[in-house]
Design a protein around this motif. Structure first.
Motif, PDB file in Angstrom:
ATOM      1  N   ASP A 211       0.774  -1.117  -0.222  1.00 22.92           N
ATOM      2  CA  ASP A 211      -0.058   0.013   0.195  1.00 22.92           C
ATOM      3  C   ASP A 211       1.017   1.181  -0.026  1.00 22.92           C
ATOM      4  OD1 ASP A 211      -2.192   1.488   0.109  1.00 22.92           O
ATOM      5  OD2 ASP A 211      -3.014   0.901   1.924  1.00 22.92           O
ATOM      6  N   LYS A 212       1.464   1.663  -1.343  1.00 25.42           N
ATOM      7  CA  LYS A 212       2.292   2.716  -1.344  1.00 25.42           C
ATOM      8  C   LYS A 212       1.924   4.044  -0.889  1.00 25.42           C
ATOM      9  CE  LYS A 212       3.816   4.567  -5.396  1.00 25.42           C
ATOM     10  NZ  LYS A 212       3.965   6.023  -5.101  1.00 25.42           N
ATOM     11  N   PRO A 213       2.610   4.798  -0.214  1.00 26.37           N
ATOM     12  CA  PRO A 213       2.132   6.193   0.294  1.00 26.37           C
ATOM     13  C   PRO A 213       2.678   7.050  -0.923  1.00 26.37           C
ATOM     14  CG  PRO A 213       4.452   5.493   1.041  1.00 26.37           C
ATOM     15  CD  PRO A 213       3.932   4.388   0.591  1.00 26.37           C
ATOM     16  N   HIS A 214       2.274   8.343  -0.707  1.00 31.02           N
ATOM     17  CA  HIS A 214       2.492   9.334  -1.887  1.00 31.02           C
ATOM     18  C   HIS A 214       4.003   9.380  -1.707  1.00 31.02           C
ATOM     19  CE1 HIS A 214      -2.182  10.394  -1.464  1.00 31.02           C
ATOM     20  NE2 HIS A 214      -1.725  10.656  -2.834  1.00 31.02           N
ATOM     21  N   GLY A 215       4.623   9.987  -2.712  1.00 33.14           N
ATOM     22  CA  GLY A 215       5.750  10.527  -2.899  1.00 33.14           C
ATOM     23  C   GLY A 215       6.891   9.603  -2.806  1.00 33.14           C
ATOM     24  N   MET A 216       6.681   8.156  -2.678  1.00 29.65           N
ATOM     25  CA  MET A 216       7.489   7.189  -2.870  1.00 29.65           C
ATOM     26  C   MET A 216       7.753   6.572  -4.225  1.00 29.65           C
ATOM     27  SD  MET A 216       7.712   3.516  -0.709  1.00 29.65           S
ATOM     28  CE  MET A 216       7.964   3.937   1.004  1.00 29.65           C
ATOM     29  N   ALA A 217       8.820   6.478  -4.936  1.00 30.36           N
ATOM     30  CA  ALA A 217       8.840   6.077  -6.230  1.00 30.36           C
ATOM     31  C   ALA A 217       8.774   4.558  -6.166  1.00 30.36           C
ATOM     32  CB  ALA A 217      10.439   6.536  -6.856  1.00 30.36           C
ATOM     33  N   SER A 218       8.198   3.824  -7.236  1.00 26.92           N
ATOM     34  CA  SER A 218       8.114   2.583  -7.257  1.00 26.92           C
ATOM     35  C   SER A 218       9.557   1.673  -7.431  1.00 26.92           C
ATOM     36  CB  SER A 218       7.105   2.139  -8.602  1.00 26.92           C
ATOM     37  OG  SER A 218       5.903   2.638  -8.104  1.00 26.92           O
ATOM     38  N   THR A 219      10.386   2.287  -8.245  1.00 27.97           N
ATOM     39  CA  THR A 219      11.598   1.601  -8.516  1.00 27.97           C
ATOM     40  C   THR A 219      12.538   2.772  -8.632  1.00 27.97           C
ATOM     41  OG1 THR A 219      11.115   2.152 -11.081  1.00 27.97           O
ATOM     42  CG2 THR A 219      10.672  -0.137 -10.079  1.00 27.97           C
ATOM     43  N   PRO A 220      13.609   2.304  -8.513  1.00 20.14           N
ATOM     44  CA  PRO A 220      14.897   3.581  -8.348  1.00 20.14           C
ATOM     45  C   PRO A 220      15.057   4.418  -9.794  1.00 20.14           C
ATOM     46  CG  PRO A 220      15.834   1.147  -7.870  1.00 20.14           C
ATOM     47  CD  PRO A 220      14.611   0.962  -8.344  1.00 20.14           C
ATOM     48  N   ARG A 221      15.178   5.491  -9.370  1.00 19.19           N
ATOM     49  CA  ARG A 221      14.899   6.614 -10.721  1.00 19.19           C
ATOM     50  C   ARG A 221      15.476   7.907 -10.172  1.00 19.19           C
ATOM     51  NH1 ARG A 221      10.263   7.026 -15.200  1.00 19.19           N
ATOM     52  NH2 ARG A 221      11.545   8.261 -16.663  1.00 19.19           N
TER      53      ARG A 221
ATOM     54  N   THR B 221      16.888  10.671  -8.273  1.00 15.07           N
ATOM     55  CA  THR B 221      17.555  11.030  -7.142  1.00 15.07           C
ATOM     56  C   THR B 221      16.524  10.048  -5.950  1.00 15.07           C
ATOM     57  OG1 THR B 221      16.023  12.840  -6.567  1.00 15.07           O
ATOM     58  CG2 THR B 221      17.996  13.448  -7.408  1.00 15.07           C
ATOM     59  N   HIS B 222      15.627   9.238  -6.647  1.00 10.67           N
ATOM     60  CA  HIS B 222      14.958   8.341  -5.659  1.00 10.67           C
ATOM     61  C   HIS B 222      15.278   6.951  -6.025  1.00 10.67           C
ATOM     62  CE1 HIS B 222      12.100  11.657  -4.622  1.00 10.67           C
ATOM     63  NE2 HIS B 222      12.287  11.956  -5.692  1.00 10.67           N
ATOM     64  N   VAL B 223      16.350   6.390  -5.182  1.00 12.94           N
ATOM     65  CA  VAL B 223      16.886   5.184  -5.479  1.00 12.94           C
ATOM     66  C   VAL B 223      16.825   4.379  -4.221  1.00 12.94           C
ATOM     67  CG1 VAL B 223      19.038   3.997  -5.978  1.00 12.94           C
ATOM     68  CG2 VAL B 223      18.440   6.042  -7.002  1.00 12.94           C
ATOM     69  N   LEU B 224      17.583   4.542  -3.008  1.00 11.96           N
ATOM     70  CA  LEU B 224      17.274   4.173  -1.780  1.00 11.96           C
ATOM     71  C   LEU B 224      16.104   4.114  -1.501  1.00 11.96           C
ATOM     72  CD1 LEU B 224      20.855   4.387  -0.340  1.00 11.96           C
ATOM     73  CD2 LEU B 224      20.062   2.766  -1.790  1.00 11.96           C
ATOM     74  N   ALA B 225      15.525   5.138  -1.711  1.00 10.18           N
ATOM     75  CA  ALA B 225      14.147   5.609  -1.230  1.00 10.18           C
ATOM     76  C   ALA B 225      12.970   5.138  -1.956  1.00 10.18           C
ATOM     77  CB  ALA B 225      14.052   7.040  -1.030  1.00 10.18           C
ATOM     78  N   SER B 226      13.326   4.402  -2.863  1.00  9.43           N
ATOM     79  CA  SER B 226      12.213   3.729  -3.882  1.00  9.43           C
ATOM     80  C   SER B 226      11.636   2.518  -2.968  1.00  9.43           C
ATOM     81  CB  SER B 226      12.931   3.358  -5.015  1.00  9.43           C
ATOM     82  OG  SER B 226      13.589   2.233  -5.009  1.00  9.43           O
ATOM     83  N   ALA B 227      10.179   2.143  -3.592  1.00  8.57           N
ATOM     84  CA  ALA B 227       9.570   1.310  -2.807  1.00  8.57           C
ATOM     85  C   ALA B 227      10.299  -0.119  -2.969  1.00  8.57           C
ATOM     86  CB  ALA B 227       8.180   0.938  -3.235  1.00  8.57           C
ATOM     87  N   LEU B 228      10.768  -0.354  -4.257  1.00  6.38           N
ATOM     88  CA  LEU B 228      11.427  -1.875  -4.607  1.00  6.38           C
ATOM     89  C   LEU B 228      12.735  -1.998  -3.807  1.00  6.38           C
ATOM     90  CD1 LEU B 228      11.870  -4.097  -6.361  1.00  6.38           C
ATOM     91  CD2 LEU B 228      13.209  -3.117  -7.870  1.00  6.38           C
ATOM     92  N   VAL B 229      13.382  -0.797  -3.525  1.00  4.83           N
ATOM     93  CA  VAL B 229      14.846  -1.179  -2.852  1.00  4.83           C
ATOM     94  C   VAL B 229      14.501  -1.249  -1.324  1.00  4.83           C
ATOM     95  CG1 VAL B 229      16.939   0.076  -2.181  1.00  4.83           C
ATOM     96  CG2 VAL B 229      16.418   0.180  -4.308  1.00  4.83           C
ATOM     97  N   ARG B 230      13.574  -0.547  -0.856  1.00  6.74           N
ATOM     98  CA  ARG B 230      13.305  -0.650   0.769  1.00  6.74           C
ATOM     99  C   ARG B 230      12.689  -1.776   0.937  1.00  6.74           C
ATOM    100  NH1 ARG B 230      11.573   4.366   3.387  1.00  6.74           N
ATOM    101  NH2 ARG B 230      11.666   6.053   2.226  1.00  6.74           N
TER     102      ARG B 230
END
Length: 342
Positions: A136-146, A148-157
């Motif tokens: 259940d993804k929150p707003h503002g979280m990238a699905s995949t690394p892209r 400036t959103h790499v370690l913060a992406s849902a996939l990596v998390r």
């Protein structure tokens, strides 16, 4: 069940990707897969980028030509990376910086990560079994690394939190959109699930709050239903998708759930999955989604607040188990929407 879905071009492409991933000579690092570069006669290119590149010969020249950031200030010296054995062949043996690269050769390496703020975020898992994990993804979280959103992406998390190194998203969800996002766990099953999305066999339901305060030809009325049909196009390298003339390639059912002063709550059932489809189609009506930083005009994201778009529900027949899945987000828009009753 999976045999009912005939393998098309997309399935064959996914199969080839699974073969490459299975043969990767470098393990994941920080939840990220290694980068794979394939040489061709006139230089190098990743399979997804067949554009022209300079004619280069050595391994160091190949990497510098295809990835200029490797030479940027702050990056580890490229010669040092070769000396340490950080760049390897498909069989895992190291490349030397001066080795000649021939067409078909593979160069594998890990990207160097820029400093990144990774905000605290709860990973709300709606479902997990041996085949699927549904977030259940929150707003503002990238699905995949892209970007400036790499370690913060849902996939990596999720990879780091669960240890599921083969986890991969089965469909797309914009970083600014919240809601149901499904991941496949087993590489050998990934193609079967992704084909459901590619062939329109997944029922998707969204909620959105619209800005109706503008001069628009359409004024939403509670209970109204309509079909949005457009042709959408997005040029390579562009952030925005456009409505253009031609055969429609984007279809969405819309129902107005409620209206208020300057806004409306709508339910959306997209039959296709073009990039930014819902955002573009609603902006084209003169009723953009509240909080949108791209449509109808580009604005600073910080000035917009959360995009008021929620992937509310995802439903499909599981191609592996045969079970009928219905995954529903626990999140709401602001203010909380009423149940659409559909």
């Amino acid at each position: 069940m999976g045999a009912l879905i005939a393998p098309g071009r997309s399935a064959r492409r996914h199969a080839r990707r699974r073969e490459r991933e299975a043969a990767a000579p470098l393990a994941q690092r920080e939840g990220l897969d290694p980068v794979r570069l394939v040489a061709r006669a006139d230089g190098v290119s990743l399979p997804a980028d067949p554009g022209p590149t300079p004619a280069v010969r050595t391994a160091a020249e190949v990497l510098a030509a295809r990835f200029p950031p490797l030479l940027s200030a702050g990056a580890t010296d490229l010669a040092l990376r070769f000396a340490r054995g950080d760049v390897v062949h498909a069989d895992g043996t190291p490349w030397r910086a001066h080795d000649v690269v021939r067409p078909g050769d593979e160069l594998w390496f890990h990207r160097e990560l820029a400093p990144e703020h990774v905000p605290e975020a709860e990973l709300v898992v709606l479902h997990r079994d041996e085949h699927l994990l549904v977030l259940d993804k929150p707003h503002g979280m990238a699905s995949t690394p892209r970007g400036t959103h790499v370690l913060a992406s849902a996939l990596v998390r999720l990879r780091r939190a669960t240890g599921l190194v083969d986890l991969v998203p089965l469909h797309r969800l914009d970083r600014r959109t919240a809601g149901v996002l499904a991941f496949g766990i087993r590489p050998e099953e990934r193609g079967d699930y992704q084909q459901l999305f590619a062939r329109g066999l997944v029922r998707k339901h969204y909620l959105a709050r619209l800005d109706t305060s503008r001069d628009a030809s359409w004024r939403p009325r509670a209970g109204e239903r309509r079909l949005l049909v457009h042709r959408l196009a997005r040029e390579r390298g562009w952030r925005r998708t456009r409505v253009v003339d031609g055969e429609p390639n984007a279809r969405t059912e819309l129902e107005v759930l409620s209206t208020g002063v300057g806004e409306a709550l709508v339910g959306l059932w997209p039959a296709t999955g073009r990039t930014h489809q819902l955002r573009v189609q609603l902006a084209a009506l003169g009723t953009p989604i509240l909080g949108d930083d791209l449509y109808p005009v580009e604005r600073p994201e910080a000035a917009c607040g959360d995009l008021q778009l929620l992937a509310r529900r995802l439903a499909f027949a599981d191609p592996i188990t045969g079970h009928e899945h219905v995954f529903t987000s626990r999140r709401t828009l602001d203010p909380s929407p009423r149940e659409p009753g559909r």
